[in-house]
Design an enzyme around this catalytic site. Structure first.
Site, PDB file in Angstrom:
ATOM      1  N   ASN A  99     -50.094 -13.870 175.197  1.00  0.00           N
ATOM      2  CA  ASN A  99     -48.947 -14.547 174.588  1.00  0.00           C
ATOM      3  C   ASN A  99     -47.632 -13.905 174.998  1.00  0.00           C
ATOM      4  O   ASN A  99     -47.552 -12.700 175.224  1.00  0.00           O
ATOM      5  CB  ASN A  99     -49.073 -14.541 173.056  1.00  0.00           C
ATOM      6  CG  ASN A  99     -50.323 -15.272 172.606  1.00  0.00           C
ATOM      7  OD1 ASN A  99     -50.918 -16.001 173.393  1.00  0.00           O
ATOM      8  ND2 ASN A  99     -50.718 -15.088 171.373  1.00  0.00           N
ATOM      9  N   ASP A 101     -44.815 -14.531 173.123  1.00  0.00           N
ATOM     10  CA  ASP A 101     -43.923 -14.809 171.978  1.00  0.00           C
ATOM     11  C   ASP A 101     -43.429 -13.567 171.243  1.00  0.00           C
ATOM     12  O   ASP A 101     -42.598 -13.667 170.340  1.00  0.00           O
ATOM     13  CB  ASP A 101     -44.600 -15.773 171.001  1.00  0.00           C
ATOM     14  CG  ASP A 101     -45.961 -15.270 170.495  1.00  0.00           C
ATOM     15  OD1 ASP A 101     -46.165 -14.040 170.430  1.00  0.00           O
ATOM     16  OD2 ASP A 101     -46.819 -16.109 170.163  1.00  0.00           O
ATOM     17  N   HIS A 116     -49.111 -11.876 180.442  1.00  0.00           N
ATOM     18  CA  HIS A 116     -48.365 -13.005 181.021  1.00  0.00           C
ATOM     19  C   HIS A 116     -46.861 -12.905 180.795  1.00  0.00           C
ATOM     20  O   HIS A 116     -46.149 -13.892 180.918  1.00  0.00           O
ATOM     21  CB  HIS A 116     -48.915 -14.336 180.474  1.00  0.00           C
ATOM     22  CG  HIS A 116     -50.322 -14.626 180.899  1.00  0.00           C
ATOM     23  ND1 HIS A 116     -51.127 -15.566 180.299  1.00  0.00           N
ATOM     24  CD2 HIS A 116     -51.080 -14.077 181.895  1.00  0.00           C
ATOM     25  CE1 HIS A 116     -52.306 -15.597 180.899  1.00  0.00           C
ATOM     26  NE2 HIS A 116     -52.312 -14.690 181.865  1.00  0.00           N
TER      27      HIS A 116
HETATM   28  C1  BJW Z   1     -57.163 -20.996 167.326  1.00  0.00           C
HETATM   29  C2  BJW Z   1     -56.397 -21.442 166.291  1.00  0.00           C
HETATM   30  C3  BJW Z   1     -56.346 -20.621 165.191  1.00  0.00           C
HETATM   31  C4  BJW Z   1     -56.248 -22.930 167.773  1.00  0.00           C
HETATM   32  N1  BJW Z   1     -57.018 -19.452 165.191  1.00  0.00           N
HETATM   33  N2  BJW Z   1     -57.845 -19.888 167.409  1.00  0.00           N
HETATM   34  C5  BJW Z   1     -56.681 -22.894 191.621  1.00  0.00           C
HETATM   35  C6  BJW Z   1     -55.369 -22.920 192.097  1.00  0.00           C
HETATM   36  C7  BJW Z   1     -54.428 -21.940 191.727  1.00  0.00           C
HETATM   37  C8  BJW Z   1     -54.771 -20.915 190.847  1.00  0.00           C
HETATM   38  C9  BJW Z   1     -56.081 -20.919 190.371  1.00  0.00           C
HETATM   39  C10 BJW Z   1     -57.018 -21.872 190.743  1.00  0.00           C
HETATM   40  N3  BJW Z   1     -58.203 -21.593 190.124  1.00  0.00           N
HETATM   41  C11 BJW Z   1     -58.004 -20.493 189.374  1.00  0.00           C
HETATM   42  C12 BJW Z   1     -56.738 -20.073 189.530  1.00  0.00           C
HETATM   43  C13 BJW Z   1     -56.123 -18.900 188.872  1.00  0.00           C
HETATM   44  C14 BJW Z   1     -55.326 -19.351 187.669  1.00  0.00           C
HETATM   45  C15 BJW Z   1     -56.273 -19.957 186.631  1.00  0.00           C
HETATM   46  O1  BJW Z   1     -56.969 -19.262 185.938  1.00  0.00           O
HETATM   47  N4  BJW Z   1     -56.282 -21.277 186.498  1.00  0.00           N
HETATM   48  C16 BJW Z   1     -57.229 -21.961 185.596  1.00  0.00           C
HETATM   49  C17 BJW Z   1     -56.461 -22.839 184.607  1.00  0.00           C
HETATM   50  C18 BJW Z   1     -58.185 -22.736 186.450  1.00  0.00           C
HETATM   51  N5  BJW Z   1     -54.718 -18.133 187.179  1.00  0.00           N
HETATM   52  C19 BJW Z   1     -53.554 -17.727 187.666  1.00  0.00           C
HETATM   53  O2  BJW Z   1     -52.912 -18.367 188.475  1.00  0.00           O
HETATM   54  C20 BJW Z   1     -53.108 -16.368 187.183  1.00  0.00           C
HETATM   55  N6  BJW Z   1     -52.842 -15.560 188.301  1.00  0.00           N
HETATM   56  C21 BJW Z   1     -53.811 -15.190 189.168  1.00  0.00           C
HETATM   57  O3  BJW Z   1     -54.978 -15.464 188.971  1.00  0.00           O
HETATM   58  O4  BJW Z   1     -53.363 -14.510 190.277  1.00  0.00           O
HETATM   59  C22 BJW Z   1     -54.278 -14.360 191.369  1.00  0.00           C
HETATM   60  C23 BJW Z   1     -54.500 -15.721 192.047  1.00  0.00           C
HETATM   61  C24 BJW Z   1     -53.421 -16.456 192.456  1.00  0.00           C
HETATM   62  C25 BJW Z   1     -53.620 -17.712 193.084  1.00  0.00           C
HETATM   63  C26 BJW Z   1     -54.899 -18.217 193.257  1.00  0.00           C
HETATM   64  C27 BJW Z   1     -55.978 -17.483 192.809  1.00  0.00           C
HETATM   65  C28 BJW Z   1     -55.778 -16.214 192.204  1.00  0.00           C
HETATM   66  C29 BJW Z   1     -51.833 -16.502 186.371  1.00  0.00           C
HETATM   67  C30 BJW Z   1     -52.075 -17.221 185.092  1.00  0.00           C
HETATM   68  C31 BJW Z   1     -50.748 -17.478 184.386  1.00  0.00           C
HETATM   69  C32 BJW Z   1     -50.928 -18.276 183.107  1.00  0.00           C
HETATM   70  N7  BJW Z   1     -49.660 -18.714 182.669  1.00  0.00           N
HETATM   71  C33 BJW Z   1     -49.604 -19.492 181.428  1.00  0.00           C
HETATM   72  C34 BJW Z   1     -48.186 -20.095 181.236  1.00  0.00           C
HETATM   73  C35 BJW Z   1     -47.089 -19.087 181.349  1.00  0.00           C
HETATM   74  C36 BJW Z   1     -46.726 -18.515 180.006  1.00  0.00           C
HETATM   75  C37 BJW Z   1     -45.874 -19.458 179.205  1.00  0.00           C
HETATM   76  O5  BJW Z   1     -45.037 -20.188 179.736  1.00  0.00           O
HETATM   77  O6  BJW Z   1     -46.026 -19.453 178.001  1.00  0.00           O
HETATM   78  O7  BJW Z   1     -50.025 -18.668 180.348  1.00  0.00           O
HETATM   79  S1  BJW Z   1     -50.725 -20.876 181.381  1.00  0.00           S
HETATM   80  C38 BJW Z   1     -51.127 -20.704 179.699  1.00  0.00           C
HETATM   81  O8  BJW Z   1     -52.543 -20.450 179.612  1.00  0.00           O
HETATM   82  C39 BJW Z   1     -50.391 -19.440 179.197  1.00  0.00           C
HETATM   83  C40 BJW Z   1     -51.495 -18.784 178.413  1.00  0.00           C
HETATM   84  O9  BJW Z   1     -51.238 -17.405 178.265  1.00  0.00           O
HETATM   85  C41 BJW Z   1     -52.748 -19.106 179.183  1.00  0.00           C
HETATM   86  C42 BJW Z   1     -54.005 -19.014 178.364  1.00  0.00           C
HETATM   87  O10 BJW Z   1     -54.021 -19.989 177.355  1.00  0.00           O
HETATM   88  P1  BJW Z   1     -54.618 -19.626 175.932  1.00  0.00           P
HETATM   89  O11 BJW Z   1     -53.847 -18.529 175.334  1.00  0.00           O
HETATM   90  O12 BJW Z   1     -56.087 -19.461 176.041  1.00  0.00           O
HETATM   91  O13 BJW Z   1     -54.228 -20.953 175.091  1.00  0.00           O
HETATM   92  P2  BJW Z   1     -54.999 -22.349 175.005  1.00  0.00           P
HETATM   93  O14 BJW Z   1     -54.036 -23.331 174.472  1.00  0.00           O
HETATM   94  O15 BJW Z   1     -55.693 -22.688 176.252  1.00  0.00           O
HETATM   95  O16 BJW Z   1     -56.145 -22.094 173.924  1.00  0.00           O
HETATM   96  C43 BJW Z   1     -55.854 -21.880 172.574  1.00  0.00           C
HETATM   97  C44 BJW Z   1     -57.148 -21.583 171.852  1.00  0.00           C
HETATM   98  O17 BJW Z   1     -56.838 -21.234 170.518  1.00  0.00           O
HETATM   99  C45 BJW Z   1     -58.121 -22.780 171.792  1.00  0.00           C
HETATM  100  O18 BJW Z   1     -59.421 -22.329 172.167  1.00  0.00           O
HETATM  101  C46 BJW Z   1     -58.112 -23.184 170.322  1.00  0.00           C
HETATM  102  O19 BJW Z   1     -59.381 -23.666 169.860  1.00  0.00           O
HETATM  103  C47 BJW Z   1     -57.753 -21.872 169.657  1.00  0.00           C
HETATM  104  N8  BJW Z   1     -57.089 -22.003 168.365  1.00  0.00           N
HETATM  105  N9  BJW Z   1     -55.867 -22.697 166.664  1.00  0.00           N
HETATM  106  C48 BJW Z   1     -57.748 -19.125 166.310  1.00  0.00           C
HETATM  107  N10 BJW Z   1     -55.642 -20.985 164.112  1.00  0.00           N
END
Ligand code: BJW
Length: 243
Positions: A99, A101, A116
């Site tokens: 996060n 935030d 991140h």
């Molecule tokens: C509750 C609840 C409650 C609800 N209590 N729970 C193909 C092309 C290009 C890149 C890739 C590719 N394949 C893979 C990649 C790598 C890519 C990746 O993983 N992509 C996947 C989506 C496929 N990763 C990257 O690019 C990362 N860098 C990297 O790997 O570098 C090396 C590399 C580069 C290039 C190619 C390959 C390797 C960087 C990742 C950056 C992520 N950035 C973001 C946005 C920026 C931040 C912002 O603006 O805020 O970060 S994306 C977004 O997702 C944000 C989050 O931190 C991140 C994770 O999300 P999170 O936190 O899991 O949230 P949600 O919404 O998904 O889930 C919420 C959960 O909470 C749910 O499960 C609910 O059920 C639950 N919930 N209420 C408890 N009350």
């Protein structure tokens, strides 16, 4: 199940925690995926990639400014407070958050890495120096660094590498902990999603807290289904709603 999990937490010597957007959901911060999630309303390709910033830095700044305004009105919830209290109970501890935030820090967490970035910081696109968000009116965005280059949010976008020191600390904690808690993440984004699996391979107990199943639910030791703000105070023995 929660009683057995609570016992494991009390007995743990080294604890690592990975949090995602779900931990801040009860504070009013939108998650990314699922109902009401940011990626249901906006395209990540237009707002959270280096290419998007190169094409339209003003649009990206406006979007982050809008999110900043939302986040500024949010406060840590019982889940953040329970994790801050856990830090002072464990000999070895690291809270790894995806996060941006700042709510964990506001709740008092100190042994913390932000994988991140942080929405309250900016980075110079030329010099890579990081500083606190300048107090600029909207008409002056995108703001510039003293060196003349554009400033960008200090956030890790898709396709960008994570901050090396933070990632290093996170991997080390996953490698050496005996208890790994994974809270409120869809476990879809790499490399963060691989941390609990790494801990599991190393023999740690992995406990997941999430209202919905995730791709790692069947791989973790204990999956506690529910909201972080309700489950964590019960699991960690902090009074519900306590700051
Ligand atoms: C509750 C609840 C409650 C609800 N209590 N729970 C193909 C092309 C290009 C890149 C890739 C590719 N394949 C893979 C990649 C790598 C890519 C990746 O993983 N992509 C996947 C989506 C496929 N990763 C990257 O690019 C990362 N860098 C990297 O790997 O570098 C090396 C590399 C580069 C290039 C190619 C390959 C390797 C960087 C990742 C950056 C992520 N950035 C973001 C946005 C920026 C931040 C912002 O603006 O805020 O970060 S994306 C977004 O997702 C944000 C989050 O931190 C991140 C994770 O999300 P999170 O936190 O899991 O949230 P949600 O919404 O998904 O889930 C919420 C959960 O909470 C749910 O499960 C609910 O059920 C639950 N919930 N209420 C408890 N009350």
């Amino acid at each position: 199940m929660i009683t057995e999990a609570a016992k494991r937490v009390r007995e743990a010597r080294a604890i690592a925690v990975l949090t995602g957007a779900g931990v801040s959901a009860e504070s009013g911060v939108p998650t990314f995926r699922g109902e009401g999630g940011l990626w249901r309303q906006f395209r990540a390709e237009d707002l959270a990639t280096p290419g998007a910033f190169a094409r339209d830095p003003r649009l990206v700044w406006e979007w982050y400014d809008w999110r900043r305004q939302k986040i500024a009105a949010c406060h840590p919830n019982p889940a953040h407070h329970a994790l801050a209290a856990l830090e002072s109970q464990a000999a070895e501890f690291l809270l790894i958050t995806q996060n941006i935030d700042d709510l964990h820090r506001k709740a008092g967490s100190r042994r913390l890495v932000e994988l991140h970035g942080n929405i309250w910081r900016v980075r110079c696109t030329r010099e890579a120096t990081v500083s606190a968000l300048p107090d600029v009116p909207l008409r002056e965005i995108p703001p510039r660094c003293g060196c003349g280059a554009l400033l960008r949010p200090d956030i890790v976008w898709f396709g960008e590498t994570l901050p090396a020191e933070a990632l290093d600390r996170a991997f080390r904690a996953a490698d050496t902990c005996d208890l790994f808690l994974v809270v409120g993440t869809s476990a879809l984004v790499q490399p963060a999603a691989s941390l609990p699996l790494m801990a599991k391979r190393r023999g740690a107990t992995v406990i997941e807290v999430n209202p919905d199943p995730t791709p790692i639910s069947h791989l973790v030791g204990v999956s506690l289904q529910g909201k972080a703000g309700e489950i964590l105070p019960a699991l960690l023995g902090t009074p519900p709603g306590s700051p």
